[in-house]
Motif scaffolding. Structure first.
Motif, mmCIF file in Angstrom:
data_model
loop_
_atom_site.group_PDB
_atom_site.id
_atom_site.type_symbol
_atom_site.label_atom_id
_atom_site.label_comp_id
_atom_site.label_asym_id
_atom_site.label_seq_id
_atom_site.Cartn_x
_atom_site.Cartn_y
_atom_site.Cartn_z
ATOM 1 N N ASP A 994 0.835 -1.212 0.000
ATOM 2 C CA ASP A 994 0.000 0.000 0.000
ATOM 3 C C ASP A 994 0.867 1.259 0.000
ATOM 4 O OD1 ASP A 994 -2.220 -1.601 0.035
ATOM 5 O OD2 ASP A 994 -2.435 -1.547 2.233
ATOM 6 N N TYR A 995 1.990 1.214 0.697
ATOM 7 C CA TYR A 995 2.896 2.363 0.737
ATOM 8 C C TYR A 995 3.383 2.710 -0.676
ATOM 9 C CZ TYR A 995 7.152 5.039 1.695
ATOM 10 O OH TYR A 995 8.136 5.993 1.700
ATOM 11 N N LEU A 996 3.783 1.683 -1.402
ATOM 12 C CA LEU A 996 4.312 1.933 -2.757
ATOM 13 C C LEU A 996 3.215 2.398 -3.703
ATOM 14 C CD1 LEU A 996 6.700 -1.142 -3.113
ATOM 15 C CD2 LEU A 996 7.358 1.238 -2.762
ATOM 16 N N ILE A 997 2.085 1.718 -3.659
ATOM 17 C CA ILE A 997 0.983 2.089 -4.550
ATOM 18 C C ILE A 997 0.522 3.507 -4.241
ATOM 19 C CG2 ILE A 997 -1.413 1.599 -5.128
ATOM 20 C CD1 ILE A 997 0.549 -0.254 -6.478
ATOM 21 N N GLY A 998 0.509 3.854 -2.973
ATOM 22 C CA GLY A 998 0.073 5.186 -2.589
ATOM 23 C C GLY A 998 1.013 6.254 -3.115
ATOM 24 N N GLU A 999 2.315 6.014 -3.012
ATOM 25 C CA GLU A 999 3.277 7.009 -3.518
ATOM 26 C C GLU A 999 3.171 7.152 -5.023
ATOM 27 O OE1 GLU A 999 7.141 8.175 -1.030
ATOM 28 O OE2 GLU A 999 7.337 6.417 -2.306
ATOM 29 N N ILE A 1000 3.065 6.026 -5.709
ATOM 30 C CA ILE A 1000 2.942 6.095 -7.168
ATOM 31 C C ILE A 1000 1.687 6.840 -7.563
ATOM 32 C CG2 ILE A 1000 2.661 4.706 -9.248
ATOM 33 C CD1 ILE A 1000 4.348 2.528 -7.905
ATOM 34 N N LEU A 1002 -0.025 9.074 -5.831
ATOM 35 C CA LEU A 1002 0.078 10.507 -5.546
ATOM 36 C C LEU A 1002 0.868 11.243 -6.620
ATOM 37 C CD1 LEU A 1002 0.685 10.693 -1.684
ATOM 38 C CD2 LEU A 1002 -1.291 11.551 -2.954
ATOM 39 N N ILE A 1003 1.987 10.679 -7.002
ATOM 40 C CA ILE A 1003 2.842 11.347 -7.998
ATOM 41 C C ILE A 1003 2.147 11.393 -9.354
ATOM 42 C CG2 ILE A 1003 5.025 11.172 -9.249
ATOM 43 C CD1 ILE A 1003 6.261 10.009 -6.713
ATOM 44 N N LYS A 1004 1.471 10.313 -9.721
ATOM 45 C CA LYS A 1004 0.816 10.288 -11.017
ATOM 46 C C LYS A 1004 -0.380 11.232 -11.066
ATOM 47 C CE LYS A 1004 3.387 7.530 -13.404
ATOM 48 N NZ LYS A 1004 4.065 8.042 -14.598
ATOM 49 N N LYS A 1005 -1.110 11.308 -9.956
ATOM 50 C CA LYS A 1005 -2.279 12.189 -9.943
ATOM 51 C C LYS A 1005 -1.863 13.641 -9.928
ATOM 52 C CE LYS A 1005 -5.429 8.945 -7.661
ATOM 53 N NZ LYS A 1005 -6.216 8.670 -6.427
ATOM 54 N N LEU A 1010 -1.057 15.588 -4.572
ATOM 55 C CA LEU A 1010 0.393 15.555 -4.411
ATOM 56 C C LEU A 1010 0.851 16.598 -3.392
ATOM 57 C CD1 LEU A 1010 3.153 14.463 -5.273
ATOM 58 C CD2 LEU A 1010 3.162 16.155 -7.117
ATOM 59 N N ALA A 1011 0.173 17.735 -3.388
ATOM 60 C CA ALA A 1011 0.544 18.790 -2.441
ATOM 61 C C ALA A 1011 0.271 18.386 -0.997
ATOM 62 C CB ALA A 1011 -0.206 20.072 -2.786
ATOM 63 N N SER A 1012 -0.597 17.413 -0.808
ATOM 64 C CA SER A 1012 -0.906 16.966 0.555
ATOM 65 C C SER A 1012 0.292 16.278 1.204
ATOM 66 C CB SER A 1012 -2.118 16.029 0.534
ATOM 67 O OG SER A 1012 -1.798 14.854 -0.215
ATOM 68 N N ASP A 1013 1.215 15.783 0.423
ATOM 69 C CA ASP A 1013 2.433 15.161 0.942
ATOM 70 C C ASP A 1013 3.587 16.128 0.714
ATOM 71 O OD1 ASP A 1013 4.706 13.696 1.552
ATOM 72 O OD2 ASP A 1013 3.874 11.834 0.760
ATOM 73 N N PRO A 1014 4.044 16.853 1.735
ATOM 74 C CA PRO A 1014 5.087 17.874 1.527
ATOM 75 C C PRO A 1014 6.399 17.292 1.032
ATOM 76 C CG PRO A 1014 4.685 17.504 3.876
ATOM 77 C CD PRO A 1014 3.607 16.762 3.142
ATOM 78 N N LEU A 1015 6.714 16.045 1.435
ATOM 79 C CA LEU A 1015 7.970 15.458 0.983
ATOM 80 C C LEU A 1015 7.967 15.233 -0.525
ATOM 81 C CD1 LEU A 1015 8.697 12.868 3.827
ATOM 82 C CD2 LEU A 1015 9.760 15.101 3.456
ATOM 83 N N GLN A 1024 10.726 13.055 -8.834
ATOM 84 C CA GLN A 1024 9.461 12.334 -8.716
ATOM 85 C C GLN A 1024 9.441 11.131 -9.657
ATOM 86 O OE1 GLN A 1024 6.289 15.103 -9.399
ATOM 87 N NE2 GLN A 1024 6.756 16.347 -7.584
ATOM 88 N N GLN A 1025 9.948 11.342 -10.857
ATOM 89 C CA GLN A 1025 9.983 10.236 -11.817
ATOM 90 C C GLN A 1025 10.883 9.118 -11.301
ATOM 91 O OE1 GLN A 1025 7.988 10.176 -14.224
ATOM 92 N NE2 GLN A 1025 8.673 8.432 -15.432
ATOM 93 N N ARG A 1026 11.999 9.482 -10.669
ATOM 94 C CA ARG A 1026 12.896 8.479 -10.115
ATOM 95 C C ARG A 1026 12.201 7.676 -9.014
ATOM 96 N NH1 ARG A 1026 17.423 11.371 -7.570
ATOM 97 N NH2 ARG A 1026 17.577 12.296 -9.645
ATOM 98 N N ILE A 1027 11.396 8.363 -8.182
ATOM 99 C CA ILE A 1027 10.647 7.683 -7.115
ATOM 100 C C ILE A 1027 9.673 6.683 -7.714
ATOM 101 C CG2 ILE A 1027 9.012 8.007 -5.230
ATOM 102 C CD1 ILE A 1027 11.802 8.942 -4.548
ATOM 103 N N VAL A 1028 8.999 7.089 -8.798
ATOM 104 C CA VAL A 1028 8.038 6.192 -9.447
ATOM 105 C C VAL A 1028 8.737 4.947 -9.982
ATOM 106 C CG1 VAL A 1028 6.459 5.964 -11.395
ATOM 107 C CG2 VAL A 1028 6.420 8.036 -9.993
ATOM 108 N N VAL A 1029 9.848 5.153 -10.661
ATOM 109 C CA VAL A 1029 10.568 4.021 -11.260
ATOM 110 C C VAL A 1029 11.030 3.056 -10.179
ATOM 111 C CG1 VAL A 1029 12.645 3.365 -12.531
ATOM 112 C CG2 VAL A 1029 11.262 5.301 -13.307
ATOM 113 N N GLN A 1030 11.623 3.589 -9.096
ATOM 114 C CA GLN A 1030 12.129 2.721 -8.050
ATOM 115 C C GLN A 1030 10.993 2.056 -7.266
ATOM 116 O OE1 GLN A 1030 15.232 1.868 -7.845
ATOM 117 N NE2 GLN A 1030 15.633 3.263 -9.585
#
Length: 1966
Positions: A994-1000, A1002-1005, A1010-1015, A1024-1030
């Protein structure tokens, strides 16, 4: 007349004004009248000359310079001479004055003086006959003319004058000479030179008067004047006139006065600053004197009566220390004198020189003996002079070397002379001696070395100064040179030559050697070095040990100058063998000096030399103490920074095993070598191990170490950690056999040896603390690394040295303080700690690995050392301020964790996991961050369960570092991030998922979510693209089977992403999760993944290939390398390493695990290794997969591997995902191919698939849709091949559209074979539907073209009626098409129809008409299209029509068209009739004729820039770029050019194997190539006619004309008529009137060139017609030239009459009254117009003037264009005319002669281009025709032409720039002229024209001289070797070198570049 007075009396009488002689009474009146004439002459004509004579003496204050001869009163015209005056004195005075003005600048003065002198001579002359008087008058006239014409060069004429009249003044010769002597000090050089010249000739002509002793005073004074000239002038004519005079008078004094003769020779040789002319005159004079020396020596017995001496003593006296001005002529003088002396003996007459070995020459022998002291003289000038004399003597008398063996000693010594000129001569003498005389091995070897020393090869020429002036070349190099790589060919030094040459000489006395050394300290360094080399040279020949010499030499080793030390060592090296017989005291004395230098501080070169001496030193004679000192000294030397020193030290230790054994030091020496294995120089280390292996090979107890030693040697050069593992294995092997190797171990643990290494690494370092990296000398690690010594001595429990030197401080007693106790226990491991702080990452990591190895004795850990190491890590390294120590601490913890020790490794995890997280997150150093991440990676691998509780924290830290600003940190975190999720347990898997799916998500949307997550919001786009790939990769790493399907479903949508990294990560993760699926689900996913097999991104294709081959992923591979710890569990015991590492505790390690710590995890699990991996050949689509049959076949093959029975729901899901991927940009098209294959496997979706594919065809062929259309077409083909009914279904759906798209038409044409096989009945219907598309303008051009292709194929299925309908449509299409390249595309289709219905349709007549129109066009592209049409129709044309087209195209002006026409005619079989004849045709390849046959044009035409345009005119419309047929340069990579390039740079050919593979052709390209490639002959046909394709086109055209002469005549006539019509010529023979002349000059040039080529091939077919054509061509050229002349004249007249030249900016001279009136009229008109504009404001007059100027400009432009056009036509006609006669084999010699005369007449043309073309035509005809065989008439014509133009160039006619063309012609014809006189005249003329005012003439004359030299005219090289003396006439060879150097030295000369090229060519000739 009485007897003439003596010289002294004459001078006294001249001073007093009286005379001691009297004239005859009858002559006195005539003389008086003559004096009156002289007075009138000096008063009128020569009054200025009189003033000049006065001024020449005014500036001198000396009383003796005030000469009464210059009294002004004597020159007055009114002064009358009476009988009472003294005529004798006056006559002499006036005669002297007349002689003095012979050099006056006014030619009237010069000629008047001559007439008066001649008149006086006639008075004194006896009566002469009439014939004598006439001859006398002719000679006088010649002299007068010479004085009038010469430019300041009157001396030859003055000599000639007094040769004629000098004898007449016999009675007054002495007074005249006395008067002329006064001018020796005249200030005017011209007066001085003329007087000296006249004096010399008067004395010579009246020699009997001067034979008495007192009369030689005139010659003495002339001799003395040589010294006075230097004070006044140093240039011509002063000295050279005196030199010539002394040479002229040599017969008078040379046989009488020896003092005068030898004095003159000496003075002439000693003259300073001799010029080249003076040198030549000195040689002439001295040679005359030498010839008289034998006679003079007989007459004068006293040989030492004057300063210079006589005989050979004269030459000894020339050798002086104060000047060298005589040395330039010394060799020449000595050679000539010796020759004269040798031949003065009657028995030597006729014998050759050099003197043979059987003859004797005692005088020369004595002379050489007398030079002995000169060879050793201190002044360099004397030594050089002596060497020069000896060199000359050896050349003349080679036997002198055998007569005087001691000479070789002086020669060898002289080679080292500091005077480099003398050294050069001595080297030459040595080479000469070795080359002459009786040969032997020493001589041959010496000469070979000298040649190498001088590098006398073409490839490596070295200058004189480099060989003899560079001191370093003489300095002896140091001994050895073993380590450094030797050059391919050893450089020869002077020492090498000496070593061989000394075998030719006897030894010298020992006292002389002592003398050389005793004077050593008083010499400069350079002389010292040469002196030492002499000592080495002669000392090596001594037979016994010389104690005194050695005692003198050894102290020199302590010199402060290293060069002196090295030279001394080199001497000792040569004398080392003598020590075997030396006394023990001498041995010890020598050893004391050598030992003092053997210390690390000694320079490398000197120490190498000393070690080289020690290696050959008689060591066995040393005392026991000295032997031990030797080994101790060598141990210190092995730490020297220079590897060469260490190499020699190892060599001495290792190669002296017998010596060490005899000295009981073998074990100690072997131990030193073992300790030195860690040498960092590979050559030293390998040599050391080789020596060790050689010593232990036969030692029973030690030879078991050979295997581990060999492994150590093999590891050198590889990764450093591999070497460390080999070190560890070797140390363990020694420890394992400790009882057997006790003697070796004792040597290894020797305190002296071990402490030496300890202090080398840790000297000045606090043992208990870490060093400061900035203060530590890390260069030590590059001498000896601490790795080996630490591993070995730590395992052997070697304790460190005591802390102090106190006796109470013992090294075997453990200290009590904790720090010192730790020092005692850790021991030599401490040597590694400084390296742990080294910035170098490789050495730092190696130190960490080595520290871990030191903690183990085989597989047993030493708890004390481990505890000490952990204390250093915990207390000092991790807390250190230096990042290097922090990184090393983390690295050591990582390695200890990987060792997986029981208890200790889990303790490290528990104690340092939090620290690692803190350091990774907070450290400011990115390198330390990387170290902390790698430690976390190790914890994750070793304790995957133990980290479970900390896994969220690890995830968060690593996730944060994915966006770090340092890319190295990002890459390391990316490598570890998937590993974090691999460690997730099944209980936590859902949360991490769920952690990974949630990050992906957020970044895609994006946006507000996305602004709700300050990090995440703070990250940049790429982060952001690097986070998605990894995150996608991390999803693939979750090893929970229950989540696998869900993860795959989530990732499928990313397969269509436009980002290639996202697609790659999605594919990788899906492939990793597939292992958890069942067979059906796995097969379904494989169908979905299959389009990625052809993904454009290469790493995806590489990853797919690995999946197909079931290769493990990178993460799985790393997990196999490092297995989890056996104690790994979710709950671990809480224990610290302090509790575990107690003394006496046994901790065992797994040896395999211990060995694996050297594996680099970064290499195993790189971020993206698929980027560098290569695809297998069967999967290689060469960078970009294309829609091709190859790709379809590979997809079908792969699908078979996983195809299974799928439920319908799975099939639907696969189809859905494939259609989703079809929407992606990068998978579009490939998904359709997979879908088509899927429908073949599962027929349930066949209909839907066909619908999808057919709908994909409904696009036009654009850049975006072409890929899709091709995939749809290929997919439909794949389906139809499986199911023929499916094809009919497809055909129905495709043809239902009312208006087809380009894609649908392409598909139908692509499947035309299937239509023909399965649906031929639909062809009429399809024709009715698609034929109208051809003529409709509503559709695109591409659609209409595919409609044509399709309709042609369909109508061929139906019948001729439909074919005619299609042809009608094609005709309409062609008539409306405005692009010619479009029509080319349908030629293949037309050709197909032509083969069925024949040429009956009007379209064929239209195309044939187009061909006739285009074939004569100037446009190359149009003519190329005509050739294509001709290729289509060639089989259907009549023979006459085919030949008409063929002949015209074979004679085309463009060589490419001619070549392609040859290809068409030959391969079509049209030329089969000529095969029998052509097989016997002669080949002219490589000849001048062959080259001309290829071009059919003179080269001058191209150079003049008057050729036809080779391309069509530019089109302003937008051009569409052509499709790149080779987008990846495969042709270049596979070409020979690339292979040569890569071979030159040593690149591996295998690297280019894939790059040179052609790109797979797409189906669209295949279709287009099939359409465009029609009538392609087979390979067999090409091979059959290959020999005909190699023939030139002219030969083929000739055979065609021979077979069809009528057609040929018509074609030629038609072109000739059109050519003549261009300039308005009407020929009565023409059947039709010529066409009106056109204005397109390029088209006219093309027609003219075609006619010329036709005429060339027509040679010998119809003689009458040919003669008529030639006559008309000559008339054409004549008319063109005449019209051009008329236009030029008319144009100039019109310009002149219309005021074109007269304006305010151009100053044109007025040459006629008409021009003046025209100019005045122009001025008046301008004034009136200006006045009218000012007064009335009207500008009518000004406008009229402007209009007149505009009309003039238009007229000028029109006439200039007409002139240019006619001239260009004339040039091309001249070219054709010349080429015809040059290539003609049937033309009679008389016709050739007439042609040459015609061309000669053209050389009078004013246009230079016409002349250039005529010159080349003439030369081409002459050269080629004379090559064909003897042509006497042509040869005679050539010679006459050369003579004609040579005379024309010499007769003084103004030829202007014509000279350039004339000399070009005659120079190039000169190869056919054998008259030497003519050749010399041409060369003289060419050299003269180097100074022509016209630059073109100068350039051409320089080029022609070089050309004559290049073609082999021998006179050119003779002229280069000729000197400048006497080269003034046309029949003498010109001296080219003086002329060249003179012009190159002239700063104003502009053609220096051409002269430089000529000079370069000259020196390139051998």
């Amino acid at each position: 007349m009485q007897k003439p007075p003596s010289a002294g009396a004459a001078r006294r009488q001249m001073a007093s004004g009286t005379a001691a002689f009297a004239f005859i009474t009858g002559d006195r009146p005539s003389i008086a009248n003559w004096l009156n004439d002289v007075g009138s002459f000096f008063g009128t004509t020569a009054s200025a000359a009189h003033e000049q004579l006065n001024l020449a003496f005014v500036s001198s204050n000396s009383p003796h310079n005030k000469n009464t001869l210059m009294d002004a009163d004597t020159s007055k015209a009114s002064h009358q001479i009476t009988a009472d005056d003294i005529l004798e004195v006056k006559t002499v005075h006036e005669m002297v004055r007349l002689i003095a003005v012979l050099g006056h600048h006014d030619d009237r003065v010069r000629t008047g003086s001559v007439f008066l002198l001649v008149a006086l001579a006639k008075i004194f002359m006896p009566k002469l006959t009439t014939a004598t008087v006439e001859k006398y008058s002719e000679r006088i006239a010649s002299v007068t003319l010479g004085l009038m014409m010469a430019e300041r060069e009157y001396h030859a004429s003055v000599h000639e004058l007094f040769t004629i009249i000098g004898p007449a003044f016999n009675a007054i010769a002495i007074p005249i000479v006395a008067g002329l002597e006064a001018f020796f000090t005249c200030l005017d050089s011209s007066i001085r030179g003329i007087c000296i010249t006249a004096l010399s000739r008067i004395v010579f002509e009246n020699d009997r008067v001067f034979l008495e002793e007192d009369h030689l005073a005139a010659i003495w004074n002339l001799y003395f004047s040589l010294g006075s000239i230097g004070m006044m002038s140093k240039v011509f004519p002063d000295r050279i006139v005196i030199i010539k005079g002394l040479g002229l008078l040599a017969p008078i004094y040379a046989a009488v006065d020896s003092s005068l003769t030898y004095g003159i020779v000496g003075t002439l040789l000693h003259l300073q600053n001799k010029t080249a002319f003076e040198t030549e005159e000195i040689k002439i004079t001295v040679k005359q004197l030498f010839d008289r020396f034998p006679e003079l020596d007989k007459k004068v017995p006293s040989r030492d009566s004057h300063a210079y001496g006589t005989g050979y003593n004269f030459f000894l006296n020339l050798l002086t220390p104060h000047d060298e001005f005589a040395y330039d002529l010394l060799p020449w003088a000595l050679e000539n004198f010796s020759t004269v002396t040798y031949y003065s003996f009657p028995e030597n007459k006729g014998k050759p020189i050099p003197i043979s070995a059987t003859e004797q020459f005692p005088a020369l022998d004595e002379f050489i003996k007398s030079l002995t002291n000169h060879f050793r003289a201190t002044p360099a000038l004397i030594r050089y002079g002596a060497s020069s004399a000896l060199h000359t003597s050896l050349v003349m008398y080679p036997k002198v070397a055998e007569n005087h063996p001691g000479l070789l000693v002086y020669i060898l010594t002289g080679i080292l002379d500091t005077d480099h000129l003398a050294a050069f001569l001595y080297m030459s003498m040595l080479e000469s001696i070795c080359a002459n005389g009786s040969p032997n091995a020493a001589k041959n070897k010496t000469r070979e070395l000298i040649i190498k020393f001088r590098r006398q090869t073409d490839d490596d020429v070295v200058g004189y100064d480099m060989l003899y002036f560079d001191a370093d070349r003489v300095t002896i190099p140091p001994v050895s040179g073993i380590v450094r790589t030797a050059p391919a060919s050893k450089e020869v030094s002077i020492s090498d030559i000496f070593d061989v040459a000394t075998g030719l000489t006897p030894p010298i006395a020992p006292k002389l050697l002592h003398k050389l050394l005793n004077t050593f300290e008083y010499l400069p360094k350079r002389l010292k070095l040469k002196q030492l080399e002499l000592v080495r040279l002669w000392g090596s020949k001594s037979e016994k040990f010389d104690t005194q010499l050695m005692q003198t030499l050894f102290p020199l080793l302590n010199s402060l100058d290293e060069d002196i030390q090295l030279a001394t060592a080199h001497i000792l090296k040569a004398l080392i063998t003598k020590f075997n017989s030396a006394h023990s005291a001498d041995i010890n004395y020598a050893w004391s000096h050598l030992q003092s230098l053997m210390k690390p501080g000694t320079g490398a070169n000197l120490l190498c030399s000393i070690l080289g001496l020690i290696r050959d030193f008689p060591l066995d004679r040393l005392g026991d103490e000295a032997k031990e000192d030797l080994l101790d000294t060598l141990v210190k030397v092995i730490f020297h920074p220079d590897p060469q020193v260490r190499y020699l030290a190892y060599d001495i230790i290792g190669s002296s095993s017998d010596f060490w054994k005899a000295s009981s030091l073998w074990s100690t020496a072997l131990g030193v070598m073992f300790l030195s294995i860690g040498d960092q120089n590979l050559i030293c280390a390998r040599q050391n191990i080789d020596l060790i292996l050689g010593q232990i090979e036969k030692v029973h107890n030690v030879k078991d170490l050979m295997v581990p030693l060999g492994l150590v040697k093999d590891s050198f050069g590889g990764p450093l950690v591999t070497t460390l593992k080999a070190f560890d294995d070797l140390a363990n092997a020694i420890l394992k056999d400790k009882p057997k190797l006790q003697e070796l171990i004792d040597a290894l643990t020797s305190e002296s040896s071990a402490d030496t290494f300890w202090y080398f690494f840790l000297d000045g370092v606090t043992d208990s603390q870490l060093v400061k990296p900035d203060d530590y000398d890390y260069t030590k690690n590059f001498i000896h690394s601490p790795f080996w010594i630490s591993i070995l001595l730590t395992k052997l429990s070697m304790t460190p040295p005591p802390l102090t030197n106190s006796e109470n401080d013992r090294r075997d007693v453990m200290p009590t303080t904790p720090a010192n106790k730790r020092r005692f226990i850790c021991g030599f491991m401490l040597c590694l700690l400084p390296t742990c702080g080294m910035p170098d990452p490789i050495l730092r990591h190696a130190a960490c690995v080595a520290t871990v190895f030191t903690c183990f004795r085989q597989n047993v850990a030493h708890p004390g050392i481990l505890r000490g190491l952990m204390e250093f890590v915990s207390l000092q390294m991790l807390n250190h301020k230096q990042w290097a120590f922090q990184s090393s601490g983390l690295d050591i913890l990582k390695l200890l964790a990987r060792v997986k020790l029981p208890g200790l490794s889990p303790a490290i995890l528990l104690q340092y996991l939090d620290l690692a997280l803190d350091v990774a997150f907070n450290s400011p150093s990115h390198i330390v961050k990387v170290g902390a991440l790698e430690l976390l990676e190790t914890f994750l691998l070793v304790f995957p369960s133990g980290v479970t509780t900390k896994l969220p924290e690890i995830r968060d830290v690593v996730r944060t570092l994915l966006a770090d600003e340092e890319m190295e940190v990002c890459h390391t975190a990316a490598r570890i991030y998937p590993l974090v999720f691999r460690c997730v347990s099944s209980n936590n898997a859902q949360d991490f998922y769920d952690y990974l799916i949630g990050e992906i998500s957020l970044i895609k949307k994006g946006g507000a979510e996305l602004a709700s997550d300050p990090l995440l919001a703070a990250l940049a786009q790429d982060e952001q693209q690097r986070i998605v790939v990894q995150s996608i990769l991390a999803l693939g790493s979750i090893s929970t089977p229950s989540l696998a399907y869900q993860i795959i479903q989530d990732l499928l949508k990313f397969l269509a992403s436009e980002d290639h990294d996202v697609r790659y990560s999605a594919f990788t993760s899906i492939s990793n999760q597939m292992q958890y699926l069942d067979v059906i689900e796995r097969a379904s996913i494989m169908w979905v993944l299959l389009p990625l097999y052809a993904d454009p991104y290469k790493p995806i294709r590489v990853a797919f290939a690995k999946v197909l081959r079931k290769m493990p992923s990178k993460l799985d591979l790393m997990l196999k390398v490092i297995l989890p710890h056996t104690d790994d569990s979710f709950i671990m015991n809480s224990v610290t390493w302090e509790d575990l590492l107690l003394d006496g505790v046994l901790i065992h390690a797994n040896m395999k695990v211990l060995s694996e710590i050297i594996v680099d995890l970064g290499l195993v699990n790189s971020v993206n290794s698929d980027m560098t991996d290569q695809l297998p050949l069967e999967d290689d689509g060469f960078n970009l997969p294309r829609i091709s049959h190859k790709l379809m076949a590979r997809i079908k093959e792969i699908a078979k591997t996983f195809t299974t029975i799928l439920p319908s729901i799975n099939i639907s899901q696969v189809m859905y995902h494939l259609l989703e991927m079809q929407e992606g940009k990068h998978s579009q098209g490939y998904s359709l191919l997979v879908l088509s294959e899927l429908s073949c496997a599962y027929e349930a979706i066949l209909g839907d698939t066909i619908d999808v594919l057919v709908s994909s065809l409904s696009h036009d062929l654009t850049a975006e849709s072409t890929h899709l259309v091709q995939a749809a077409a290929l997919g439909l083909k794949n389906i139809s091949e499986l199911s023929p009914p499916a094809f009919k279904q497809m055909l129905t759906k495709v043809t239902t559209a009312p208006l087809p798209n380009e894609g649908e038409l392409f598909n139908l044409f692509y499947r035309i074979d299937a239509i023909r096989d399965f649906s031929a009945n639909k062809a009429p219907e399809l024709l009715r539907k698609y034929t109208p598309l051809i003529t409709s303008h509503r559709f695109s051009l591409t659609k209409r073209l595919y409609a044509i292709y399709l309709s042609v194929e369909l109508c061929l299925m139906v019948g001729q009626d439909e074919i005619l309908h299609v042809l009608d449509a094609l005709q309409t299409f062609i008539e409306t098409a405005d692009q010619d390249n479009v029509i080319e595309k349908i030629h293949g289709s037309i050709s197909k129809l032509l083969g069925v219905v024949g040429p009956k349709h009007t379209i064929f007549r239209t195309m044939l008409g187009t061909c006739r129109k285009y074939i004569k066009s100037k446009d190359l592209e149009l003519r190329m299209k005509a050739l294509q049409i001709f290729q289509i129709f060639i089989k259907y044309l009549s023979t006459e029509e085919a030949m008409t087209f063929g002949m015209t195209l074979l004679a085309d002006s463009n060589p490419d068209i001619r070549s392609k026409t040859r290809y068409v005619l030959t391969l079509s079989g049209v030329l089969d009739f000529a095969i029998p004849t052509l097989r016997n045709a002669k080949s002219y390849v490589g000849t001048r004729r062959g080259a001309l046959l290829e071009t059919c044009k003179l080269s001058a035409i191209s150079k003049l820039g008057v050729t036809v345009a080779s391309a069509a005119p530019e089109n302003d419309s937008l051009a569409i770029p052509m499709v790149d047929k080779d987008p990846f340069n495969a042709k270049y990579y596979g070409s020979e050019r690339r292979k040569k390039f890569t071979a030159r740079y040593g690149l591996d050919e295998s690297r280019f194997g894939r790059a040179s593979t052609p790109v797979t052709q797409s189906i669209l390209e295949g279709v287009e190539d099939a359409v465009l490639s029609f009538h392609q002959p087979s390979a067999q046909t090409i091979a059959k006619y290959q020999w005909m394709l190699n023939l030139d086109t002219t030969t083929l055209l000739h055979e065609c004309m021979k077979q069809f002469p009528e057609v040929a005549d018509q074609v030629i006539t038609a072109h000739l008529q059109q050519t003549e019509a261009a300039i308005g010529i009407k020929n009565a023979e023409d059947e039709e009137p010529p066409e009106e002349a056109g204005a397109d000059v390029e088209n006219e040039i093309h027609i003219l060139d075609v006619f010329s080529n036709l005429l060339i091939a027509f040679d010998g077919i119809n003689i009458d017609s040919t003669a008529n054509f030639i006559r008309r061509l000559e008339n054409f050229i004549t008319v063109c030239n005449q019209k051009a002349t008329d236009i030029r004249e008319k144009l100039y007249m019109e310009l002149e009459n219309t005021f074109y030249f007269f304006n305010e900016f151009i100053d044109v001279p007025i040459v006629s009254e008409e021009q003046y009136e025209a100019l005045e009229e122009l001025k008046a008109e301008n004034q009136k117009a200006t006045l009218e504009a000012v007064k009335s404001g009207t500008t009518d007059r000004l406008s009229a003037l402007d209009m007149k100027k505009v009309e003039m400009d238009e007229m000028l432009e029109s006439k200039s264009e007409s002139l240019r056009r006619i001239t260009i036509l004339a040039l091309h006609a001249t070219s054709g005319y010349g080429v015809y006669y040059a290539l003609s084999l049937e033309c009679e010699e008389s016709a050739l002669t007439n042609a040459l005369k015609f061309l000669v007449d053209m050389l009078e043309n004013e246009h230079r281009g016409i002349r250039i073309a005529a010159v080349e035509a003439f030369l081409t005809i002459a050269k080629i025709q004379l090559e064909n065989g003897p042509r006497p008439d042509i040869l005679r014509n050539v010679q006459d032409t050369v003579t004609h133009f040579l005379d024309k160039l010499l007769d003084g006619t103004e030829l202007y720039r014509r000279k350039a063309d004339y000399i070009s012609l005659i120079a190039q014809l000169l190869v056919h002229v054998n008259d030497n006189f003519v050749i010399i005249k041409v060369l003289v003329l060419l050299v003269k024209l180097w100074k022509d005012p016209d630059s073109e003439v100068r350039i051409m004359s320089i080029k022609m001289v070089r050309l004559l030299g290049e073609v082999g005219i021998p006179q050119v090289m003779e002229c280069f070797r000729a000197d400048a003396v006497g080269q003034n006439s046309l029949d003498s060879r010109p001296a080219l070198m003086p002329q060249l150097t003179g012009l190159l030295g002239n700063p104003e000369y502009l053609e220096k570049e051409g002269l430089q090229d000529l000079l370069t060519w000259r020196f390139s000739q051998r």
